[in-house]
Design a protein around this motif. Structure first.
Motif, short mmCIF file in Angstrom:
data_model
loop_
_atom_site.label_atom_id
_atom_site.label_comp_id
_atom_site.label_asym_id
_atom_site.label_seq_id
_atom_site.Cartn_x
_atom_site.Cartn_y
_atom_site.Cartn_z
N LEU A 26 20.21 -31.17 21.39
CA LEU A 26 19.20 -31.05 22.15
C LEU A 26 17.99 -30.46 21.19
N GLY A 27 18.36 -29.76 20.25
CA GLY A 27 17.21 -29.35 19.45
C GLY A 27 16.04 -30.42 18.65
N LEU A 28 16.51 -31.48 18.55
CA LEU A 28 15.80 -32.46 17.81
C LEU A 28 15.13 -33.36 18.98
N ARG A 29 15.49 -33.28 20.32
CA ARG A 29 14.83 -33.91 21.11
C ARG A 29 14.08 -33.01 22.30
N PHE A 30 14.19 -31.67 21.80
CA PHE A 30 13.52 -30.74 22.85
C PHE A 30 11.94 -30.83 22.65
N GLU A 31 11.24 -30.74 23.94
CA GLU A 31 9.82 -31.00 23.94
C GLU A 31 8.95 -29.82 23.69
N HIS A 32 9.48 -28.62 23.32
CA HIS A 32 8.85 -27.30 22.74
C HIS A 32 9.54 -27.02 21.18
N GLN A 33 8.52 -26.60 20.10
CA GLN A 33 9.06 -26.21 19.11
C GLN A 33 9.65 -24.96 19.17
N LEU A 34 11.15 -25.07 18.40
CA LEU A 34 11.97 -24.17 18.24
C LEU A 34 12.09 -23.39 17.02
N ALA A 35 12.47 -22.14 17.09
CA ALA A 35 12.24 -21.51 15.73
C ALA A 35 13.02 -21.84 14.56
N GLY A 36 14.25 -22.53 15.04
CA GLY A 36 15.06 -23.35 13.88
C GLY A 36 16.24 -23.86 14.35
N ILE A 37 16.96 -24.59 13.91
CA ILE A 37 18.15 -25.31 14.43
C ILE A 37 19.37 -24.92 13.29
N LEU A 38 20.54 -24.23 13.53
CA LEU A 38 21.36 -24.03 12.53
C LEU A 38 22.67 -24.99 12.83
N ALA A 39 22.95 -25.77 11.94
CA ALA A 39 24.17 -26.57 12.15
C ALA A 39 25.19 -26.38 11.18
N LEU A 40 26.45 -25.76 11.81
CA LEU A 40 27.54 -25.33 10.99
C LEU A 40 28.61 -26.07 10.93
N SER A 41 29.22 -26.81 10.01
CA SER A 41 30.38 -27.33 10.18
C SER A 41 30.49 -28.51 11.20
N THR A 42 29.42 -29.23 11.08
CA THR A 42 29.21 -30.33 12.25
C THR A 42 28.76 -31.60 11.66
N TYR A 43 28.50 -32.38 12.63
CA TYR A 43 27.93 -33.75 12.53
C TYR A 43 27.02 -34.23 13.69
N MET A 44 26.28 -35.39 13.48
CA MET A 44 25.43 -35.76 14.33
C MET A 44 25.94 -36.88 15.46
N CYS A 45 25.82 -36.80 16.60
CA CYS A 45 26.18 -37.94 17.64
C CYS A 45 25.19 -39.07 17.56
N GLN A 46 25.48 -40.19 17.59
CA GLN A 46 24.50 -41.42 17.29
C GLN A 46 23.34 -41.13 16.53
N PRO A 47 23.74 -40.78 15.18
CA PRO A 47 22.51 -40.59 14.37
C PRO A 47 21.52 -41.72 14.06
N GLN A 48 21.83 -42.87 14.56
CA GLN A 48 21.21 -44.26 14.61
C GLN A 48 20.06 -44.21 15.73
N MET A 49 20.34 -43.34 16.74
CA MET A 49 19.42 -43.26 17.91
C MET A 49 18.26 -42.05 17.64
N LEU A 50 18.66 -41.21 16.68
CA LEU A 50 17.54 -40.05 16.62
C LEU A 50 16.15 -40.58 16.24
#
Length: 222
Positions: A127-151
């Motif tokens: 959501l954060g990397l595709r969201f159309e308004h600038q957020l304060a930050g994105i915190l990603a804990l012990s996680t991974y990315m779905c479809q990184p090649q599509m980013l």
């Protein structure tokens, strides 16, 4: 699926000036991370509201189809196909509504921070990397990315400069540290403002990490 996510909230004593939306991992609930708020030791002057949504209940294939709170199904332990993309997109849309509700209450997007642990982190990234308004930050804990090649083609320029903190346990057997590092490397390659932190822990959070998160949130919302 319900159009509104139920959630646990922790509100400041003063008028809300900023919001952190924090997404739990597989089989947990919004209650799981709510006790972390006082541990972050944020100054009362930040007037931060914390929202901990409960993921929808759904059958999870790798757990023999057992019904549990999950942001998406996990059909296989193969990391290329681990995240059910349709489920990720549905949950991202539900969390987006929560963000928009906070914006409708008068909190600008750049005072809203998106955090997620494990499955929740997958949604925070998506959501954060595709969201159309600038957020304060994105915190990603012990996680991974779905479809990184599509980013590269799906990302929105609004959050190109948004600070991203990626934190992972070196001994994580659920989401190996290499997967967290792969997401970090992808963000670096695409020119994101991203920070990597690793800790001598498994698939959990530790005190040193909580202190680092508190410091980072203070910088983002201070």
């Amino acid at each position: 699926m319900s159009t509104a996510l139920p959630y646990v909230e922790v509100n400041p004593q003063h008028k809300v000036e900023a919001v952190v939306i924090w997404l739990h991992g597989l089989g947990d609930s919004g209650n799981g991370f709510a006790p972390i708020v006082p541990e972050l030791k944020l100054p009362e002057s930040l007037a931060s509201r914390f929202v901990f949504p409960h993921a929808p209940v759904r059958p999870v294939t790798i757990n023999n189809g057992m019904q549990m709170r999950a942001w998406y199904d996990i059909k296989s332990l193969d990391f290329e196909n681990r995240a059910d993309v349709q489920g990720v997109e549905e949950s991202a849309a539900l969390v987006k509504k929560l963000v928009e509700e906070e914006m409708a209450r008068g909190i600008p997007a750049n005072r809203i921070l998106l955090a997620g642990f494990s499955q929740g982190g997958v949604i925070a990234y998506h959501l954060g990397l595709r969201f159309e308004h600038q957020l304060a930050g994105i915190l990603a804990l012990s996680t991974y990315m779905c479809q990184p090649q599509m980013l590269a083609e799906q990302r929105h320029e609004a959050n190109q400069e948004t600070p991203v903190l990626v934190a992972h346990g070196l001994y994580d057997e659920v989401v190996p540290c290499a997967l967290g590092k792969a997401a970090y490397n992808q963000l670096q390659k695409l020119g994101y403002n991203v920070l990597w932190r690793e800790y001598p822990m498994q698939h959990n959070v530790c005190m040193e990490e909580i202190q680092d998160i508190g410091h980072w949130i203070k910088q983002r919302l201070g």
